[in-house]
Design a protein around this motif. Sequence first.
Motif, mmCIF file in Angstrom:
data_model
loop_
_atom_site.group_PDB
_atom_site.id
_atom_site.type_symbol
_atom_site.label_atom_id
_atom_site.label_comp_id
_atom_site.label_asym_id
_atom_site.label_seq_id
_atom_site.Cartn_x
_atom_site.Cartn_y
_atom_site.Cartn_z
ATOM 1 N N GLN A 1 3.468 8.504 5.067
ATOM 2 C CA GLN A 1 3.710 7.903 3.754
ATOM 3 C C GLN A 1 3.672 6.380 3.844
ATOM 4 O O GLN A 1 3.100 5.713 3.006
ATOM 5 C CB GLN A 1 5.058 8.361 3.206
ATOM 6 N N LEU A 2 4.304 5.862 4.903
ATOM 7 C CA LEU A 2 4.304 4.414 5.089
ATOM 8 C C LEU A 2 2.880 3.900 5.228
ATOM 9 O O LEU A 2 2.514 2.888 4.651
ATOM 10 C CB LEU A 2 5.093 4.047 6.344
ATOM 11 N N GLN A 3 2.110 4.645 6.012
ATOM 12 C CA GLN A 3 0.741 4.206 6.244
ATOM 13 C C GLN A 3 -0.065 4.148 4.947
ATOM 14 O O GLN A 3 -0.770 3.196 4.707
ATOM 15 C CB GLN A 3 0.057 5.159 7.217
ATOM 16 N N THR A 4 0.108 5.187 4.128
ATOM 17 C CA THR A 4 -0.664 5.183 2.892
ATOM 18 C C THR A 4 -0.207 4.050 1.990
ATOM 19 O O THR A 4 -0.981 3.520 1.215
ATOM 20 C CB THR A 4 -0.544 6.531 2.145
ATOM 21 N N LYS A 5 1.078 3.684 2.097
ATOM 22 C CA LYS A 5 1.554 2.571 1.279
ATOM 23 C C LYS A 5 0.984 1.250 1.791
ATOM 24 O O LYS A 5 0.594 0.401 1.021
ATOM 25 C CB LYS A 5 3.092 2.519 1.346
ATOM 26 N N ARG A 6 0.961 1.116 3.105
ATOM 27 C CA ARG A 6 0.525 -0.149 3.677
ATOM 28 C C ARG A 6 -0.974 -0.361 3.477
ATOM 29 O O ARG A 6 -1.429 -1.444 3.170
ATOM 30 C CB ARG A 6 0.864 -0.185 5.168
ATOM 31 N N GLU A 7 -1.724 0.697 3.714
ATOM 32 C CA GLU A 7 -3.177 0.571 3.620
ATOM 33 C C GLU A 7 -3.664 1.252 2.363
ATOM 34 O O GLU A 7 -3.875 2.459 2.361
ATOM 35 C CB GLU A 7 -3.821 1.267 4.821
ATOM 36 N N PRO A 8 -3.868 0.505 1.308
ATOM 37 C CA PRO A 8 -4.348 1.171 0.107
ATOM 38 C C PRO A 8 -5.734 1.758 0.361
ATOM 39 O O PRO A 8 -6.556 1.168 1.058
ATOM 40 C CB PRO A 8 -4.402 0.047 -0.931
ATOM 41 N N GLU A 9 -5.956 2.912 -0.202
ATOM 42 C CA GLU A 9 -7.210 3.613 -0.014
ATOM 43 C C GLU A 9 -8.359 2.771 -0.580
ATOM 44 O O GLU A 9 -8.179 2.042 -1.543
ATOM 45 C CB GLU A 9 -7.128 4.932 -0.787
ATOM 46 N N ARG A 10 -9.504 2.867 0.052
ATOM 47 C CA ARG A 10 -10.664 2.181 -0.500
ATOM 48 C C ARG A 10 -10.990 2.762 -1.860
ATOM 49 O O ARG A 10 -10.975 3.974 -2.032
ATOM 50 C CB ARG A 10 -11.864 2.371 0.420
ATOM 51 N N ILE A 11 -11.293 1.901 -2.788
ATOM 52 C CA ILE A 11 -11.541 2.346 -4.151
ATOM 53 C C ILE A 11 -12.954 1.975 -4.545
ATOM 54 O O ILE A 11 -13.448 0.897 -4.220
ATOM 55 C CB ILE A 11 -10.533 1.700 -5.126
ATOM 56 N N MET A 12 -13.589 2.906 -5.238
ATOM 57 C CA MET A 12 -14.926 2.673 -5.737
ATOM 58 C C MET A 12 -14.825 2.371 -7.226
ATOM 59 O O MET A 12 -14.131 3.075 -7.946
ATOM 60 C CB MET A 12 -15.719 3.960 -5.533
ATOM 61 N N ARG A 13 -15.494 1.324 -7.674
ATOM 62 C CA ARG A 13 -15.510 1.033 -9.109
ATOM 63 C C ARG A 13 -16.743 1.695 -9.708
ATOM 64 O O ARG A 13 -17.859 1.275 -9.391
ATOM 65 C CB ARG A 13 -15.606 -0.467 -9.336
ATOM 66 N N PRO A 14 -16.551 2.701 -10.535
ATOM 67 C CA PRO A 14 -17.744 3.335 -11.097
ATOM 68 C C PRO A 14 -18.472 2.375 -12.031
ATOM 69 O O PRO A 14 -17.834 1.650 -12.790
ATOM 70 C CB PRO A 14 -17.181 4.534 -11.870
ATOM 71 N N PRO A 15 -19.809 2.327 -11.971
ATOM 72 C CA PRO A 15 -20.543 1.477 -12.918
ATOM 73 C C PRO A 15 -20.401 2.036 -14.330
ATOM 74 O O PRO A 15 -20.366 3.256 -14.513
ATOM 75 C CB PRO A 15 -21.984 1.559 -12.437
#
Lengths: 132, 149
Positions: A15-29
């Motif tokens: 849980q800590l890890q997911t908080k620290r490293e936000p997931e890569r996000i794709m911006r849809p066109p």
Amino acid sequence: MATTAKEVVRQEEQQLQTKREPERIMRPPVDIYENEDGIVVVADMPGVSKERLNVRVENEKLVIEGDAELPVKENMEPIYADIRTTHYRRDFTLSGELDTDKVDAVLKDGVLTIKIPKLEEHKPRKIEVKVA
Amino acid sequence: MFTTLSDFGGSIFEDLRRIQREMDDLFGFGQQLSTGIRSPQPGAFPPVNIGSTDESVDVYLFAPGLDPKSMDISIQQNLLTISGKREGVKEVENTNFYRRERFSGTFKRVITLPDDVDPENVDATYKEGVLHVQVQRKESSKPRLIQVK
């Protein structure tokens, strides 16, 4: 089933890890256009099914979120990847004349179309010019 | 008052993120820079992922909003060619466009597959805007278990 202390610690670490490293996000066109009835937002979200799509209005913002799922096989090794994440997210600030209670969203072949109508009193009226 | 306009840029974190992005671009981590002679520039439509197993090579094309009938898929030896056309949003009178980021027009991508694929054994499916092309490997190159006598 009893969870061992070790597992609890591991879960917390995760849980800590997911908080620290936000997931890569794709911006849809997107394409955005406006006509007399309202605003239309068209977004490309390939791989997202209806169940994994989340469209909501929150704090005067239109939030589009979704997770793509690929039919990947076991033991598959990536050779090449243009797409590195499966999480799509994008938001847009709405304006007051839009009727957020009547938002309509359709997903077809990975294309999301959202229609946001204008409040009735904001629809343009043609003003007749009378000849005096 | 604002001392400078650039103060609008926001926090130091924003700057750090920008630097990271630039470094990623520079070293090719952000978008894996392919050196393939047929690979297109980053951002070309449609984006492609390719995966490999012992049995097959799987190509995923992220091409939403296409009519499967309008797509043309062909394979010659180990060269896979996929072409098609995507119509843009039709312009009607009294329509005001604010953003046009989505691809429209014709596209063509040529993908070099490994040499041991079987061009006679290709299967393509289109689901939720993803075109999945499966090319089987040649029978002779699939791994076999060798029995020790």
